[in-house]
Design a protein around this motif. Structure first.
Motif, PDB file in Angstrom:
ATOM      1  N   GLU A 151       0.819  -1.212   0.000  1.00  8.93           N
ATOM      2  CA  GLU A 151       0.000   0.000   0.000  1.00  8.93           C
ATOM      3  C   GLU A 151       0.854   1.264   0.000  1.00  8.93           C
ATOM      4  OE1 GLU A 151      -1.943  -1.646   3.533  1.00  8.93           O
ATOM      5  OE2 GLU A 151      -1.860   0.332   4.456  1.00  8.93           O
ATOM      6  N   ILE A 152       1.993   1.229   0.679  1.00  9.34           N
ATOM      7  CA  ILE A 152       2.894   2.391   0.635  1.00  9.34           C
ATOM      8  C   ILE A 152       3.369   2.634  -0.795  1.00  9.34           C
ATOM      9  CG2 ILE A 152       5.236   3.168   1.273  1.00  9.34           C
ATOM     10  CD1 ILE A 152       4.682   1.902   4.074  1.00  9.34           C
ATOM     11  N   SER A 153       3.732   1.550  -1.484  1.00  9.89           N
ATOM     12  CA  SER A 153       4.233   1.671  -2.855  1.00  9.89           C
ATOM     13  C   SER A 153       3.158   2.175  -3.817  1.00  9.89           C
ATOM     14  CB  SER A 153       4.763   0.306  -3.296  1.00  9.89           C
ATOM     15  OG  SER A 153       5.230   0.350  -4.608  1.00  9.89           O
ATOM     16  N   GLN A 154       1.942   1.645  -3.673  1.00  8.61           N
ATOM     17  CA  GLN A 154       0.849   2.051  -4.569  1.00  8.61           C
ATOM     18  C   GLN A 154       0.540   3.544  -4.413  1.00  8.61           C
ATOM     19  OE1 GLN A 154      -0.556   0.241  -6.922  1.00  8.61           O
ATOM     20  NE2 GLN A 154       0.392  -1.715  -6.425  1.00  8.61           N
ATOM     21  N   THR A 155       0.386   3.990  -3.177  1.00  6.77           N
ATOM     22  CA  THR A 155       0.071   5.408  -2.950  1.00  6.77           C
ATOM     23  C   THR A 155       1.233   6.294  -3.377  1.00  6.77           C
ATOM     24  OG1 THR A 155      -1.321   4.811  -1.067  1.00  6.77           O
ATOM     25  CG2 THR A 155      -0.647   7.117  -1.225  1.00  6.77           C
ATOM     26  N   TRP A 156       2.439   5.833  -3.094  1.00 13.55           N
ATOM     27  CA  TRP A 156       3.637   6.608  -3.456  1.00 13.55           C
ATOM     28  C   TRP A 156       3.643   6.899  -4.955  1.00 13.55           C
ATOM     29  CZ3 TRP A 156       9.359   4.636  -2.399  1.00 13.55           C
ATOM     30  CH2 TRP A 156      10.250   5.673  -2.674  1.00 13.55           C
ATOM     31  N   ARG A 157       3.459   5.856  -5.764  1.00 17.56           N
ATOM     32  CA  ARG A 157       3.490   6.026  -7.209  1.00 17.56           C
ATOM     33  C   ARG A 157       2.332   6.914  -7.686  1.00 17.56           C
ATOM     34  NH1 ARG A 157       5.955   6.826 -11.936  1.00 17.56           N
ATOM     35  NH2 ARG A 157       5.017   5.709 -13.675  1.00 17.56           N
TER      36      ARG A 157
ATOM     37  N   LYS B 186       0.672   9.215  -6.081  1.00 19.88           N
ATOM     38  CA  LYS B 186       0.867  10.618  -5.691  1.00 19.88           C
ATOM     39  C   LYS B 186       2.039  11.240  -6.445  1.00 19.88           C
ATOM     40  CE  LYS B 186      -2.364  11.839  -3.080  1.00 19.88           C
ATOM     41  NZ  LYS B 186      -3.106  13.120  -3.133  1.00 19.88           N
ATOM     42  N   GLN B 187       3.052  10.451  -6.760  1.00 19.38           N
ATOM     43  CA  GLN B 187       4.188  10.948  -7.536  1.00 19.38           C
ATOM     44  C   GLN B 187       3.703  11.475  -8.888  1.00 19.38           C
ATOM     45  OE1 GLN B 187       6.547   7.937  -9.437  1.00 19.38           O
ATOM     46  NE2 GLN B 187       8.476   8.886  -8.748  1.00 19.38           N
ATOM     47  N   ILE B 188       2.848  10.690  -9.529  1.00 19.33           N
ATOM     48  CA  ILE B 188       2.293  11.110 -10.824  1.00 19.33           C
ATOM     49  C   ILE B 188       1.382  12.323 -10.632  1.00 19.33           C
ATOM     50  CG2 ILE B 188       0.800  10.416 -12.740  1.00 19.33           C
ATOM     51  CD1 ILE B 188       1.839   7.506 -12.243  1.00 19.33           C
ATOM     52  N   GLU B 189       0.493  12.252  -9.651  1.00 17.09           N
ATOM     53  CA  GLU B 189      -0.442  13.365  -9.416  1.00 17.09           C
ATOM     54  C   GLU B 189       0.319  14.662  -9.127  1.00 17.09           C
ATOM     55  OE1 GLU B 189      -3.264  12.886  -6.177  1.00 17.09           O
ATOM     56  OE2 GLU B 189      -3.849  14.994  -6.341  1.00 17.09           O
ATOM     57  N   TYR B 190       1.343  14.579  -8.287  1.00 10.52           N
ATOM     58  CA  TYR B 190       2.077  15.801  -7.935  1.00 10.52           C
ATOM     59  C   TYR B 190       2.830  16.381  -9.134  1.00 10.52           C
ATOM     60  CZ  TYR B 190       1.101  15.202  -2.912  1.00 10.52           C
ATOM     61  OH  TYR B 190       0.489  15.105  -1.691  1.00 10.52           O
TER      62      TYR B 190
ATOM     63  N   LEU C 209       6.298  10.352  -1.292  1.00  8.77           N
ATOM     64  CA  LEU C 209       6.598   9.325  -0.276  1.00  8.77           C
ATOM     65  C   LEU C 209       6.139   9.784   1.109  1.00  8.77           C
ATOM     66  CD1 LEU C 209       7.872   6.731   0.783  1.00  8.77           C
ATOM     67  CD2 LEU C 209      10.104   7.898   0.761  1.00  8.77           C
ATOM     68  N   VAL C 210       6.405  11.037   1.434  1.00 13.77           N
ATOM     69  CA  VAL C 210       5.979  11.570   2.743  1.00 13.77           C
ATOM     70  C   VAL C 210       4.449  11.489   2.864  1.00 13.77           C
ATOM     71  CG1 VAL C 210       5.845  13.667   4.160  1.00 13.77           C
ATOM     72  CG2 VAL C 210       8.012  13.038   3.042  1.00 13.77           C
ATOM     73  N   TYR C 211       3.754  11.852   1.797  1.00 13.58           N
ATOM     74  CA  TYR C 211       2.278  11.742   1.813  1.00 13.58           C
ATOM     75  C   TYR C 211       1.858  10.292   2.036  1.00 13.58           C
ATOM     76  CZ  TYR C 211      -2.629  12.110   0.650  1.00 13.58           C
ATOM     77  OH  TYR C 211      -4.006  12.056   0.720  1.00 13.58           O
ATOM     78  N   SER C 212       2.473   9.383   1.315  1.00 11.97           N
ATOM     79  CA  SER C 212       2.079   7.976   1.393  1.00 11.97           C
ATOM     80  C   SER C 212       2.290   7.424   2.804  1.00 11.97           C
ATOM     81  CB  SER C 212       2.870   7.155   0.371  1.00 11.97           C
ATOM     82  OG  SER C 212       2.531   5.786   0.479  1.00 11.97           O
ATOM     83  N   LEU C 213       3.452   7.727   3.397  1.00 13.38           N
ATOM     84  CA  LEU C 213       3.727   7.231   4.751  1.00 13.38           C
ATOM     85  C   LEU C 213       2.727   7.823   5.747  1.00 13.38           C
ATOM     86  CD1 LEU C 213       7.647   7.368   4.818  1.00 13.38           C
ATOM     87  CD2 LEU C 213       6.181   5.354   4.527  1.00 13.38           C
ATOM     88  N   THR C 214       2.395   9.097   5.563  1.00 12.52           N
ATOM     89  CA  THR C 214       1.431   9.748   6.462  1.00 12.52           C
ATOM     90  C   THR C 214       0.045   9.124   6.306  1.00 12.52           C
ATOM     91  OG1 THR C 214       2.700  11.789   6.165  1.00 12.52           O
ATOM     92  CG2 THR C 214       0.526  11.995   7.200  1.00 12.52           C
ATOM     93  N   LEU C 215      -0.375   8.931   5.050  1.00  9.75           N
ATOM     94  CA  LEU C 215      -1.699   8.334   4.809  1.00  9.75           C
ATOM     95  C   LEU C 215      -1.804   6.965   5.458  1.00  9.75           C
ATOM     96  CD1 LEU C 215      -4.451   8.567   3.245  1.00  9.75           C
ATOM     97  CD2 LEU C 215      -3.372   7.207   1.442  1.00  9.75           C
ATOM     98  N   HIS C 216      -0.721   6.196   5.412  1.00 12.82           N
ATOM     99  CA  HIS C 216      -0.777   4.827   5.929  1.00 12.82           C
ATOM    100  C   HIS C 216      -0.285   4.747   7.384  1.00 12.82           C
ATOM    101  CE1 HIS C 216      -2.154   3.500   2.098  1.00 12.82           C
ATOM    102  NE2 HIS C 216      -1.099   3.966   1.473  1.00 12.82           N
TER     103      HIS C 216
END
Lengths: 223, 223
Positions: free
Chosen positions: B36-42, B44-48, B69-76
């Motif tokens: 889940e960290i990897s999925q959100t990271w990717r 958000k990377q594209i979105e940003y 990555l910071v967003y993904s870790l925070t979300l999870h």
């Protein structure tokens, strides 16, 4: 802040109206699939508006919304037929307001209220009419008039030109992190309606306010 | 088609390299959370990258990748500490190649091969070096040189200027639907490497070819 604010501007989809209220009809047509169809639909609708802007391939939000629905149905292995598409698209004109919206809007005094949306007028006007909230708003502002989607600076500039105030006199409210980021980057005062209890976007553009719903606005409208 | 193609251009992240190969290290640091960290990271990377382009707030892909990555870790609900972030970001320089890539690249004759990526050179060059594929490519083209992210027309124009061919003489390959759409809109020949068995994006810009992997390219390189 409130004394300097001259216009209160609302995003529409996800902020005043719950886009996922289409799930009920989606479940009627595609049993058990309503939630995933709705989630992908919304995600692709936003992505396609970004992509069309980035590519310089503008189409109205009505077309984008239909295209995103076709993608979603295809991804979730559902039959894409004209009648189902028409029925779901029609639901976009009958979305549910979030529960606090009417109560908040009725506290309005002589302040200027506006909606500002990526939606085209053929989507926005029937939606506001059907929900009987049209009369609360002094302005209905659509990016379709300049064919520049949010979050481009040009889109927020269009809203500002329409309103006729200075940018720091506008309070812009949206539940969409990317929309609040764009508005903040442009120079509006911002309130992020964080309906999903999500982290703040990591884009070095913090919202000025973070609210769980539109309820805190009541105090500003009655002050 | 092949006789008219003079340059074979590869997207990097998701096309040559598997961005989700960071899951293993993510699972070591955050047990059970790697996927889940990897999925959100990717995502958000594209979105940003899209949002920064749309807002006119360019930062390099290295910064965007860190922010996502910071967003993904925070979300999870994971702790964001400098050491974990550094370790994961460092993995972006050691991603796994997809299994067919070396075999396909070694069939190269005297054709011109290039990579063209949203990644900045401080990400791309170590990544290609570490994977020992640097020598296959005649050009390493980064949008960072003009600070215009894909899928803007300006980004593909930068690649074209770098290559010095006509746009219909370029075959651009990407696993990212939005990237293939942008390249097609610009006028490149396109092959969508549909690694995820996804539907074609509904943007009225169909890819010229759809492949499950890069394997069909072998035939074109040996022809």
């Amino acid at each position: 802040m409130q004394s300097t604010i001259k216009a209160f501007v609302f995003d529409v989809y996800g902020t005043l109206f719950d886009v996922h209220s289409i799930q009920q009809v989606a479940n009627e047509i595609f049993p058990g699939k309503g939630t995933e169809i709705s989630q992908t639909w919304r995600q692709k609708q936003i992505e396609y508006s970004f992509l069309r802007q980035l590519m310089g391939q503008y189409k109205s939000f009505k077309q984008v919304t239909k295209d995103a629905l076709v993608y979603s149905l295809t991804l979730h292995d559902q039959k894409v037929d004209d009648e189902s598409v028409k029925r779901l698209i029609d639901q976009y004109l009958h979305l549910d307001l979030y529960p606090e919206v009417i109560d908040v809007l009725t506290t309005k005094g002589d302040q200027k209220l506006a909606v500002f949306s990526n939606g085209s007028r053929d989507m926005l006007e029937p939606l506001l009419d059907n929900a009987k909230v049209n009369s609360f708003f002094d302005h209905i502002i659509s990016v379709d008039d300049i064919k520049n989607y949010k979050p481009t600076p040009a889109s927020y500039m269009h809203a500002l030109n329409h309103l006729g105030f200075n940018r720091e006199e506008v309070l812009f409210m949206s539940s969409n992190g990317w929309d609040i980021t764009g508005a903040k980057s442009f120079g509006f005062h911002t309130a992020w309606i964080n309906r999903g209890q999500l982290p703040v976007e990591v884009l070095q553009l913090h919202p000025d306010n973070e609210w769980e719903s539109l309820v805190p606005l009541k105090e500003m409208l009655t002050a």
